[in-house]
Design an enzyme around this catalytic site. Structure first.
Site, PDB file in Angstrom:
ATOM      1  N   THR A 119       0.810  -1.220   0.000  1.00  0.00           N
ATOM      2  CA  THR A 119       0.000   0.000   0.000  1.00  0.00           C
ATOM      3  C   THR A 119       0.844   1.270   0.000  1.00  0.00           C
ATOM      4  O   THR A 119       0.483   2.257  -0.638  1.00  0.00           O
ATOM      5  CB  THR A 119      -0.934   0.009   1.233  1.00  0.00           C
ATOM      6  OG1 THR A 119      -0.179  -0.350   2.390  1.00  0.00           O
ATOM      7  CG2 THR A 119      -2.080  -0.976   1.042  1.00  0.00           C
ATOM      8  N   GLY A 218      -1.335  -3.144  14.281  1.00  0.00           N
ATOM      9  CA  GLY A 218      -2.611  -3.749  13.934  1.00  0.00           C
ATOM     10  C   GLY A 218      -3.333  -2.941  12.877  1.00  0.00           C
ATOM     11  O   GLY A 218      -2.843  -1.898  12.429  1.00  0.00           O
ATOM     12  N   CYS A 251      -3.498   3.679   6.718  1.00  0.00           N
ATOM     13  CA  CYS A 251      -4.297   2.966   7.716  1.00  0.00           C
ATOM     14  C   CYS A 251      -4.914   3.880   8.756  1.00  0.00           C
ATOM     15  O   CYS A 251      -5.855   3.486   9.457  1.00  0.00           O
ATOM     16  CB  CYS A 251      -3.465   1.881   8.398  1.00  0.00           C
ATOM     17  SG  CYS A 251      -1.932   2.488   9.135  1.00  0.00           S
ATOM     18  N   GLU A 341     -12.257  -2.297   8.557  1.00  0.00           N
ATOM     19  CA  GLU A 341     -11.308  -1.411   7.871  1.00  0.00           C
ATOM     20  C   GLU A 341     -11.484  -1.552   6.370  1.00  0.00           C
ATOM     21  O   GLU A 341     -11.602  -2.654   5.837  1.00  0.00           O
ATOM     22  CB  GLU A 341      -9.873  -1.764   8.255  1.00  0.00           C
ATOM     23  CG  GLU A 341      -8.835  -0.866   7.591  1.00  0.00           C
ATOM     24  CD  GLU A 341      -7.409  -1.309   7.858  1.00  0.00           C
ATOM     25  OE1 GLU A 341      -6.561  -0.441   8.086  1.00  0.00           O
ATOM     26  OE2 GLU A 341      -7.158  -2.528   7.831  1.00  0.00           O
TER      27      GLU A 341
END
Length: 491
Positions: A119, A218, A251, A341
Protein backbone atom coordinates in the site's frame (compact mmCIF):
# COMPACT_ATOMS: atom_id res chain seq x y z
CA UNK A 1 19.34 -26.40 -18.81
CA UNK A 2 19.97 -26.38 -15.07
CA UNK A 3 16.96 -25.61 -12.86
CA UNK A 4 17.20 -23.83 -9.50
CA UNK A 5 14.80 -24.01 -6.57
CA UNK A 6 13.38 -20.49 -6.00
CA UNK A 7 12.76 -21.05 -2.29
CA UNK A 8 16.30 -22.29 -1.66
CA UNK A 9 17.77 -19.41 -3.62
CA UNK A 10 15.72 -16.91 -1.61
CA UNK A 11 16.84 -18.42 1.70
CA UNK A 12 20.48 -18.32 0.61
CA UNK A 13 20.05 -14.70 -0.43
CA UNK A 14 18.70 -13.85 3.02
CA UNK A 15 21.76 -15.36 4.69
CA UNK A 16 24.11 -13.36 2.49
CA UNK A 17 22.20 -10.10 2.96
CA UNK A 18 22.15 -10.43 6.74
CA UNK A 19 25.87 -11.27 6.85
CA UNK A 20 26.71 -8.15 4.82
CA UNK A 21 24.31 -6.02 6.86
CA UNK A 22 25.95 -7.14 10.09
CA UNK A 23 29.38 -6.16 8.81
CA UNK A 24 28.06 -2.79 7.65
CA UNK A 25 26.39 -2.16 11.01
CA UNK A 26 29.61 -2.96 12.86
CA UNK A 27 31.32 -0.39 10.68
CA UNK A 28 28.59 2.17 11.39
CA UNK A 29 29.21 1.73 15.11
CA UNK A 30 32.61 3.40 14.66
CA UNK A 31 31.03 6.61 13.34
CA UNK A 32 30.01 9.62 15.41
CA UNK A 33 26.67 11.43 15.46
CA UNK A 34 27.70 13.94 12.81
CA UNK A 35 28.78 11.21 10.36
CA UNK A 36 25.61 9.19 10.90
CA UNK A 37 23.47 12.29 10.46
CA UNK A 38 25.19 13.05 7.15
CA UNK A 39 24.18 9.63 5.85
CA UNK A 40 20.58 10.09 6.98
CA UNK A 41 20.44 13.52 5.35
CA UNK A 42 21.74 12.07 2.10
CA UNK A 43 18.99 9.40 2.15
CA UNK A 44 16.35 12.05 2.77
CA UNK A 45 17.49 14.31 -0.05
CA UNK A 46 17.75 11.36 -2.44
CA UNK A 47 14.17 10.41 -1.56
CA UNK A 48 12.96 13.91 -2.40
CA UNK A 49 14.88 14.00 -5.69
CA UNK A 50 13.38 10.69 -6.76
CA UNK A 51 9.93 11.14 -5.20
CA UNK A 52 8.06 11.57 -8.47
CA UNK A 53 9.74 8.71 -10.30
CA UNK A 54 9.30 6.28 -7.41
CA UNK A 55 5.65 7.31 -6.99
CA UNK A 56 4.96 6.55 -10.63
CA UNK A 57 6.62 3.16 -10.32
CA UNK A 58 4.59 2.29 -7.22
CA UNK A 59 1.31 3.32 -8.85
CA UNK A 60 2.03 1.40 -12.04
CA UNK A 61 3.21 -1.77 -10.30
CA UNK A 62 0.59 -2.06 -7.55
CA UNK A 63 -2.39 -0.35 -9.15
CA UNK A 64 -3.08 1.30 -5.79
CA UNK A 65 -3.69 4.93 -5.01
CA UNK A 66 -3.00 8.23 -6.73
CA UNK A 67 0.40 9.11 -8.20
CA UNK A 68 0.29 12.75 -7.06
CA UNK A 69 -0.48 11.68 -3.49
CA UNK A 70 2.28 9.08 -3.55
CA UNK A 71 4.73 11.85 -4.45
CA UNK A 72 3.61 13.71 -1.31
CA UNK A 73 4.04 10.54 0.76
CA UNK A 74 7.57 10.01 -0.59
CA UNK A 75 8.54 13.60 0.26
CA UNK A 76 6.91 13.24 3.70
CA UNK A 77 8.76 9.96 4.35
CA UNK A 78 12.03 11.52 3.24
CA UNK A 79 12.26 15.17 4.19
CA UNK A 80 9.36 15.26 6.65
CA UNK A 81 10.84 12.45 8.71
CA UNK A 82 14.35 13.89 8.42
CA UNK A 83 13.33 17.35 9.65
CA UNK A 84 11.75 15.77 12.73
CA UNK A 85 14.65 13.47 13.64
CA UNK A 86 17.70 15.42 12.45
CA UNK A 87 18.54 16.92 15.85
CA UNK A 88 17.86 13.78 17.90
CA UNK A 89 20.81 12.41 19.84
CA UNK A 90 21.01 8.73 18.95
CA UNK A 91 24.73 7.92 18.97
CA UNK A 92 26.93 7.59 22.06
CA UNK A 93 26.06 9.56 25.20
CA UNK A 94 22.60 11.07 24.87
CA UNK A 95 21.93 12.16 28.45
CA UNK A 96 23.68 13.05 31.72
CA UNK A 97 22.26 13.68 35.19
CA UNK A 98 25.02 15.38 37.17
CA UNK A 99 23.10 15.36 40.44
CA UNK A 100 22.31 11.63 40.37
CA UNK A 101 25.56 10.87 38.52
CA UNK A 102 23.86 8.81 35.81
CA UNK A 103 24.86 8.86 32.16
CA UNK A 104 22.68 7.44 29.37
CA UNK A 105 24.21 5.85 26.28
CA UNK A 106 22.39 4.92 23.07
CA UNK A 107 23.14 1.41 21.87
CA UNK A 108 21.97 0.27 18.40
CA UNK A 109 19.95 -2.95 18.35
CA UNK A 110 21.93 -4.21 15.34
CA UNK A 111 20.38 -5.57 12.14
CA UNK A 112 16.66 -4.98 11.65
CA UNK A 113 14.27 -6.93 9.43
CA UNK A 114 11.89 -4.49 7.74
CA UNK A 115 8.65 -5.78 6.22
CA UNK A 116 7.33 -3.45 3.49
CA UNK A 117 3.64 -3.43 2.40
CA UNK A 118 2.25 -2.88 -1.08
CA UNK A 119 0.00 0.00 0.00
CA UNK A 120 2.84 2.43 0.81
CA UNK A 121 5.89 0.65 -0.62
CA UNK A 122 8.37 3.34 -1.61
CA UNK A 123 7.53 5.77 1.19
CA UNK A 124 7.75 3.04 3.86
CA UNK A 125 11.15 1.92 2.58
CA UNK A 126 12.48 5.50 2.72
CA UNK A 127 11.07 6.10 6.20
CA UNK A 128 12.34 2.83 7.69
CA UNK A 129 15.79 3.26 6.18
CA UNK A 130 16.12 6.73 7.73
CA UNK A 131 15.01 5.81 11.25
CA UNK A 132 17.06 2.59 11.26
CA UNK A 133 20.31 4.24 10.20
CA UNK A 134 19.68 7.26 12.45
CA UNK A 135 19.63 4.84 15.41
CA UNK A 136 22.88 3.24 14.26
CA UNK A 137 21.37 0.11 12.71
CA UNK A 138 21.37 -1.73 9.42
CA UNK A 139 18.10 -2.92 7.87
CA UNK A 140 17.20 -5.72 5.45
CA UNK A 141 13.86 -5.34 3.69
CA UNK A 142 11.40 -8.07 2.81
CA UNK A 143 9.27 -6.53 0.05
CA UNK A 144 5.66 -7.36 -0.68
CA UNK A 145 5.80 -9.43 -3.91
CA UNK A 146 3.27 -7.13 -5.61
CA UNK A 147 5.54 -4.13 -5.05
CA UNK A 148 8.91 -5.80 -5.50
CA UNK A 149 10.28 -3.68 -8.34
CA UNK A 150 9.45 -0.24 -6.94
CA UNK A 151 10.83 -1.23 -3.53
CA UNK A 152 14.03 -2.54 -5.09
CA UNK A 153 14.42 0.71 -7.01
CA UNK A 154 13.89 2.70 -3.82
CA UNK A 155 16.57 0.65 -2.07
CA UNK A 156 18.90 1.30 -5.01
CA UNK A 157 18.38 5.05 -4.52
CA UNK A 158 19.02 4.72 -0.77
CA UNK A 159 22.18 2.66 -1.20
CA UNK A 160 23.63 5.18 -3.65
CA UNK A 161 22.88 8.00 -1.20
CA UNK A 162 24.69 6.11 1.57
CA UNK A 163 27.71 5.45 -0.64
CA UNK A 164 27.90 9.14 -1.61
CA UNK A 165 28.48 9.98 2.08
CA UNK A 166 31.21 7.35 2.45
CA UNK A 167 28.93 4.88 4.20
CA UNK A 168 28.63 1.16 3.56
CA UNK A 169 25.69 0.68 1.21
CA UNK A 170 24.94 -2.70 2.79
CA UNK A 171 23.39 -0.77 5.68
CA UNK A 172 20.20 -0.98 3.63
CA UNK A 173 19.42 -3.97 1.44
CA UNK A 174 16.45 -5.89 0.09
CA UNK A 175 15.47 -9.44 -0.78
CA UNK A 176 15.21 -9.72 -4.57
CA UNK A 177 13.48 -13.13 -4.51
CA UNK A 178 10.53 -12.53 -2.18
CA UNK A 179 9.09 -15.80 -0.90
CA UNK A 180 7.34 -16.86 2.28
CA UNK A 181 10.41 -18.94 3.15
CA UNK A 182 12.71 -15.96 2.65
CA UNK A 183 10.67 -13.71 4.94
CA UNK A 184 10.36 -16.44 7.58
CA UNK A 185 14.12 -17.09 7.51
CA UNK A 186 14.84 -13.36 7.71
CA UNK A 187 12.65 -12.92 10.79
CA UNK A 188 14.13 -15.97 12.53
CA UNK A 189 17.78 -15.37 11.57
CA UNK A 190 19.97 -15.33 14.71
CA UNK A 191 21.68 -12.11 13.61
CA UNK A 192 18.38 -10.22 13.24
CA UNK A 193 17.93 -8.19 16.41
CA UNK A 194 14.47 -6.77 15.75
CA UNK A 195 11.59 -6.92 13.28
CA UNK A 196 9.83 -3.76 12.12
CA UNK A 197 6.61 -5.10 10.63
CA UNK A 198 4.20 -3.06 8.54
CA UNK A 199 1.64 -5.00 6.56
CA UNK A 200 -1.33 -7.32 6.88
CA UNK A 201 -2.43 -8.87 10.17
CA UNK A 202 -1.13 -12.32 9.19
CA UNK A 203 2.36 -10.98 8.53
CA UNK A 204 2.40 -9.01 11.77
CA UNK A 205 1.31 -12.09 13.74
CA UNK A 206 4.08 -14.08 12.06
CA UNK A 207 6.58 -11.42 13.16
CA UNK A 208 5.46 -11.64 16.79
CA UNK A 209 5.54 -15.44 16.75
CA UNK A 210 9.01 -15.62 15.19
CA UNK A 211 10.86 -15.51 18.51
CA UNK A 212 12.62 -12.29 17.50
CA UNK A 213 11.72 -9.01 19.24
CA UNK A 214 9.23 -7.23 16.99
CA UNK A 215 7.40 -3.95 16.58
CA UNK A 216 4.23 -4.59 14.63
CA UNK A 217 1.02 -2.71 14.04
CA UNK A 218 -2.61 -3.75 13.93
CA UNK A 219 -5.28 -2.67 11.45
CA UNK A 220 -6.71 0.82 11.47
CA UNK A 221 -10.49 1.25 11.67
CA UNK A 222 -10.79 4.73 13.05
CA UNK A 223 -14.16 6.41 13.51
CA UNK A 224 -14.50 10.16 12.93
CA UNK A 225 -16.92 12.00 15.23
CA UNK A 226 -18.42 15.25 13.98
CA UNK A 227 -19.53 16.88 17.24
CA UNK A 228 -22.32 19.50 17.24
CA UNK A 229 -19.97 22.47 17.82
CA UNK A 230 -17.76 21.61 14.83
CA UNK A 231 -17.34 23.82 11.78
CA UNK A 232 -19.37 21.39 9.66
CA UNK A 233 -18.20 22.32 6.14
CA UNK A 234 -14.56 22.32 7.28
CA UNK A 235 -14.92 19.05 9.19
CA UNK A 236 -16.46 17.34 6.16
CA UNK A 237 -13.78 18.77 3.89
CA UNK A 238 -11.05 17.36 6.12
CA UNK A 239 -12.70 13.94 6.21
CA UNK A 240 -13.28 13.84 2.44
CA UNK A 241 -9.75 15.02 1.66
CA UNK A 242 -8.34 12.45 4.09
CA UNK A 243 -10.40 9.51 2.83
CA UNK A 244 -9.56 10.22 -0.81
CA UNK A 245 -5.85 10.87 -0.21
CA UNK A 246 -4.07 8.13 -2.16
CA UNK A 247 -7.51 6.48 -2.37
CA UNK A 248 -7.58 5.65 1.33
CA UNK A 249 -4.46 3.48 1.54
CA UNK A 250 -3.16 5.08 4.77
CA UNK A 251 -4.30 2.97 7.72
CA UNK A 252 -4.99 6.04 9.84
CA UNK A 253 -7.67 7.25 7.42
CA UNK A 254 -11.29 7.50 8.59
CA UNK A 255 -13.35 4.33 8.25
CA UNK A 256 -16.65 5.63 9.58
CA UNK A 257 -18.37 8.95 10.25
CA UNK A 258 -20.44 9.35 13.42
CA UNK A 259 -22.71 12.21 14.45
CA UNK A 260 -25.58 12.99 16.81
CA UNK A 261 -29.01 11.96 15.52
CA UNK A 262 -30.12 15.59 15.40
CA UNK A 263 -27.26 16.42 13.01
CA UNK A 264 -27.81 13.56 10.56
CA UNK A 265 -29.56 15.57 7.87
CA UNK A 266 -27.10 18.47 7.98
CA UNK A 267 -24.06 16.18 7.94
CA UNK A 268 -25.45 14.10 5.09
CA UNK A 269 -26.31 17.17 3.01
CA UNK A 270 -22.82 18.62 3.51
CA UNK A 271 -21.12 15.34 2.66
CA UNK A 272 -23.20 15.03 -0.52
CA UNK A 273 -22.36 18.63 -1.42
CA UNK A 274 -18.67 17.75 -1.20
CA UNK A 275 -18.86 14.61 -3.34
CA UNK A 276 -20.09 11.79 -1.10
CA UNK A 277 -22.73 9.40 -2.40
CA UNK A 278 -25.01 7.65 0.07
CA UNK A 279 -25.81 4.17 -1.24
CA UNK A 280 -29.39 2.89 -1.21
CA UNK A 281 -30.25 -0.34 0.60
CA UNK A 282 -29.74 -2.60 -2.45
CA UNK A 283 -26.39 -0.95 -3.28
CA UNK A 284 -25.31 -1.33 0.35
CA UNK A 285 -26.06 -5.05 0.12
CA UNK A 286 -24.25 -5.52 -3.21
CA UNK A 287 -21.13 -3.59 -2.24
CA UNK A 288 -21.16 -5.18 1.21
CA UNK A 289 -20.82 -8.66 -0.29
CA UNK A 290 -17.89 -7.42 -2.40
CA UNK A 291 -15.69 -5.49 0.05
CA UNK A 292 -15.03 -8.53 2.27
CA UNK A 293 -13.85 -12.01 1.32
CA UNK A 294 -15.55 -15.18 2.55
CA UNK A 295 -13.15 -15.40 5.51
CA UNK A 296 -14.12 -11.90 6.67
CA UNK A 297 -10.95 -10.12 5.53
CA UNK A 298 -10.81 -7.10 3.24
CA UNK A 299 -11.06 -7.84 -0.48
CA UNK A 300 -7.71 -6.70 -1.95
CA UNK A 301 -9.50 -5.72 -5.17
CA UNK A 302 -10.92 -2.59 -3.52
CA UNK A 303 -7.64 -1.40 -1.97
CA UNK A 304 -6.46 1.93 -3.33
CA UNK A 305 -9.14 2.11 -6.04
CA UNK A 306 -11.31 5.18 -6.58
CA UNK A 307 -15.07 5.24 -6.06
CA UNK A 308 -15.93 4.84 -9.76
CA UNK A 309 -13.76 1.74 -10.20
CA UNK A 310 -15.14 0.13 -7.03
CA UNK A 311 -18.72 0.84 -8.10
CA UNK A 312 -18.09 -0.73 -11.49
CA UNK A 313 -16.53 -3.85 -9.93
CA UNK A 314 -19.49 -4.17 -7.54
CA UNK A 315 -21.96 -3.58 -10.39
CA UNK A 316 -23.63 -0.52 -8.87
CA UNK A 317 -24.43 2.81 -10.52
CA UNK A 318 -23.25 6.02 -8.89
CA UNK A 319 -23.29 9.69 -9.98
CA UNK A 320 -20.37 10.98 -12.00
CA UNK A 321 -17.84 12.81 -9.84
CA UNK A 322 -18.50 10.76 -6.71
CA UNK A 323 -15.48 10.94 -4.41
CA UNK A 324 -16.53 8.68 -1.52
CA UNK A 325 -19.13 5.90 -1.17
CA UNK A 326 -21.09 6.03 2.10
CA UNK A 327 -23.22 3.27 3.62
CA UNK A 328 -25.69 3.83 6.48
CA UNK A 329 -24.70 1.18 9.02
CA UNK A 330 -26.73 -0.05 11.99
CA UNK A 331 -24.40 -2.60 13.54
CA UNK A 332 -20.83 -3.66 14.28
CA UNK A 333 -19.11 -6.97 13.67
CA UNK A 334 -19.83 -9.96 11.47
CA UNK A 335 -22.72 -9.30 9.13
CA UNK A 336 -21.88 -5.60 9.09
CA UNK A 337 -19.06 -5.35 6.51
CA UNK A 338 -18.88 -1.57 6.62
CA UNK A 339 -17.80 -1.71 10.27
CA UNK A 340 -14.45 -3.17 9.11
CA UNK A 341 -11.31 -1.41 7.87
CA UNK A 342 -11.65 -0.38 4.22
CA UNK A 343 -8.44 0.91 2.59
CA UNK A 344 -10.49 2.62 -0.10
CA UNK A 345 -12.83 5.64 -0.36
CA UNK A 346 -15.70 3.84 1.42
CA UNK A 347 -17.20 5.08 4.71
CA UNK A 348 -19.71 3.69 7.16
CA UNK A 349 -22.18 6.21 8.58
CA UNK A 350 -23.51 5.95 12.14
CA UNK A 351 -25.68 8.11 14.38
CA UNK A 352 -26.48 7.94 18.10
CA UNK A 353 -28.65 10.00 20.49
CA UNK A 354 -25.80 11.82 22.27
CA UNK A 355 -22.05 12.02 22.75
CA UNK A 356 -22.24 9.44 25.55
CA UNK A 357 -23.75 6.79 23.25
CA UNK A 358 -21.42 7.88 20.45
CA UNK A 359 -18.40 7.32 22.68
CA UNK A 360 -19.66 3.83 23.52
CA UNK A 361 -20.30 3.15 19.81
CA UNK A 362 -16.78 4.24 18.86
CA UNK A 363 -15.30 2.07 21.60
CA UNK A 364 -17.24 -0.92 20.25
CA UNK A 365 -16.06 -0.24 16.68
CA UNK A 366 -12.42 -0.10 17.75
CA UNK A 367 -12.62 -3.15 19.98
CA UNK A 368 -14.07 -5.07 17.03
CA UNK A 369 -11.22 -3.96 14.74
CA UNK A 370 -8.61 -1.24 15.08
CA UNK A 371 -8.08 -1.23 18.84
CA UNK A 372 -5.23 1.06 19.82
CA UNK A 373 -4.93 2.73 16.43
CA UNK A 374 -6.56 6.09 15.65
CA UNK A 375 -9.69 8.10 16.46
CA UNK A 376 -10.57 11.54 15.12
CA UNK A 377 -12.91 14.19 16.47
CA UNK A 378 -14.08 17.49 14.99
CA UNK A 379 -15.22 19.95 17.69
CA UNK A 380 -14.76 23.38 19.21
CA UNK A 381 -15.45 22.03 22.69
CA UNK A 382 -12.28 21.14 24.61
CA UNK A 383 -14.40 19.28 27.12
CA UNK A 384 -15.48 16.86 24.41
CA UNK A 385 -11.85 16.21 23.51
CA UNK A 386 -11.09 15.42 27.15
CA UNK A 387 -14.13 13.15 27.50
CA UNK A 388 -13.26 11.04 24.47
CA UNK A 389 -9.49 11.05 25.06
CA UNK A 390 -10.04 9.40 28.47
CA UNK A 391 -12.30 6.67 27.10
CA UNK A 392 -11.46 5.80 23.50
CA UNK A 393 -9.06 2.80 23.08
CA UNK A 394 -6.81 4.53 20.56
CA UNK A 395 -3.16 5.58 20.70
CA UNK A 396 -3.79 8.63 18.52
CA UNK A 397 -6.67 11.03 19.20
CA UNK A 398 -6.45 13.56 16.37
CA UNK A 399 -8.49 16.74 16.66
CA UNK A 400 -9.80 18.96 13.85
CA UNK A 401 -7.52 17.50 11.20
CA UNK A 402 -7.63 14.94 8.38
CA UNK A 403 -7.12 11.64 10.19
CA UNK A 404 -4.92 10.02 7.53
CA UNK A 405 -2.32 12.78 7.58
CA UNK A 406 -2.87 13.69 11.23
CA UNK A 407 -2.26 10.14 12.41
CA UNK A 408 1.04 9.80 10.55
CA UNK A 409 2.27 13.20 11.74
CA UNK A 410 1.75 15.10 8.50
CA UNK A 411 -0.73 17.69 9.82
CA UNK A 412 -0.02 17.24 13.54
CA UNK A 413 3.03 17.39 15.78
CA UNK A 414 3.26 13.62 16.08
CA UNK A 415 6.41 11.79 15.00
CA UNK A 416 6.20 11.51 11.19
CA UNK A 417 5.87 7.77 10.66
CA UNK A 418 4.37 5.08 8.47
CA UNK A 419 4.42 2.47 11.24
CA UNK A 420 1.86 3.35 13.90
CA UNK A 421 1.97 1.37 17.13
CA UNK A 422 -1.32 0.26 18.69
CA UNK A 423 -0.15 -0.46 22.23
CA UNK A 424 -1.10 -3.42 24.39
CA UNK A 425 -4.82 -3.06 23.64
CA UNK A 426 -4.02 -3.57 19.96
CA UNK A 427 -1.45 -6.32 20.49
CA UNK A 428 1.49 -4.06 19.67
CA UNK A 429 4.80 -3.60 21.49
CA UNK A 430 4.44 0.20 21.44
CA UNK A 431 1.71 2.81 21.20
CA UNK A 432 3.98 5.35 19.53
CA UNK A 433 4.50 6.53 15.99
CA UNK A 434 7.68 4.51 15.53
CA UNK A 435 10.89 6.52 15.27
CA UNK A 436 14.64 6.11 15.85
CA UNK A 437 14.21 6.03 19.64
CA UNK A 438 12.20 2.80 19.29
CA UNK A 439 15.11 1.18 17.46
CA UNK A 440 17.85 1.56 20.05
CA UNK A 441 18.55 0.37 23.56
CA UNK A 442 19.58 2.57 26.47
CA UNK A 443 22.61 1.75 28.57
CA UNK A 444 22.93 3.46 31.95
CA UNK A 445 26.25 4.25 33.60
CA UNK A 446 25.63 5.03 37.27
CA UNK A 447 28.24 6.17 39.84
CA UNK A 448 27.84 5.41 43.51
CA UNK A 449 26.36 8.32 45.48
CA UNK A 450 26.12 6.71 48.95
CA UNK A 451 27.64 3.87 50.95
CA UNK A 452 25.81 0.80 52.22
CA UNK A 453 25.84 2.24 55.75
CA UNK A 454 23.92 5.25 54.46
CA UNK A 455 21.32 2.99 52.88
CA UNK A 456 20.94 0.96 56.06
CA UNK A 457 20.54 4.08 58.15
CA UNK A 458 17.61 5.23 56.03
CA UNK A 459 15.68 1.95 56.37
CA UNK A 460 13.03 1.15 59.04
CA UNK A 461 14.11 -0.86 62.10
CA UNK A 462 12.90 -4.45 61.64
CA UNK A 463 15.01 -6.08 64.36
CA UNK A 464 12.02 -7.22 66.45
CA UNK A 465 10.06 -8.60 63.50
CA UNK A 466 7.96 -5.43 63.13
CA UNK A 467 9.36 -2.62 61.03
CA UNK A 468 9.42 0.70 62.85
CA UNK A 469 10.95 4.04 61.85
CA UNK A 470 14.31 4.83 63.40
CA UNK A 471 12.72 7.90 64.95
CA UNK A 472 9.17 9.09 65.56
CA UNK A 473 10.23 12.71 65.73
CA UNK A 474 9.16 13.45 62.16
CA UNK A 475 5.69 11.86 62.48
CA UNK A 476 2.77 14.33 62.83
CA UNK A 477 0.66 12.48 65.44
CA UNK A 478 -2.22 15.00 65.29
CA UNK A 479 -2.48 14.55 61.52
CA UNK A 480 -2.53 10.78 61.84
CA UNK A 481 -5.29 10.88 64.50
CA UNK A 482 -7.34 13.31 62.39
CA UNK A 483 -7.09 11.02 59.37
CA UNK A 484 -8.21 7.99 61.44
CA UNK A 485 -11.25 9.89 62.80
CA UNK A 486 -12.13 11.07 59.28
CA UNK A 487 -12.05 7.55 57.90
CA UNK A 488 -14.17 6.22 60.80
CA UNK A 489 -16.83 8.84 60.12
CA UNK A 490 -16.87 7.97 56.40
CA UNK A 491 -17.27 4.28 57.27
Amino acid sequence: MQLYDKDLLSVQEVRELVEKAKAAQNELCTKNQKEVDAIVKSIAYAGVRNAKRLARMAREETGFGVEADKIIKNVFASNGVYEHIKDMKTIGEIGRDEERKVRTLAVPVGVIAGLIPSTNPTSTALYKAEIAVKAGNAIVFSPHPNARNCILETVKVIRQAIAEMGGNEDLVSCITIPTVQATDNLMRHPDIAMILATGGSAMVRAAYSSGTPAIGVGPGNGPAYIEKTADLPLAVKRIMDSKTFDNGTICASEQSVVCDEGMEEAVRNEMERQGAYFLDSEQIRKLGTFILRANGTMNPMIVGKNAAVIAEMADITIPEGTRVLVAREDGIGRGHPYSNEKLAPILAFYTAPSYVEICELCQEILHYEGAGHTFSIHTKDDGMVEYFAKRIPASRIVVNTPSALGGIGGTTGLMPALTLGCGAVGGSATSENVGPENLLNLRYVAEGIQEIEDVQASLPDCSEGVCRPQSYEDIDIDAVVSEIIKRLRLA
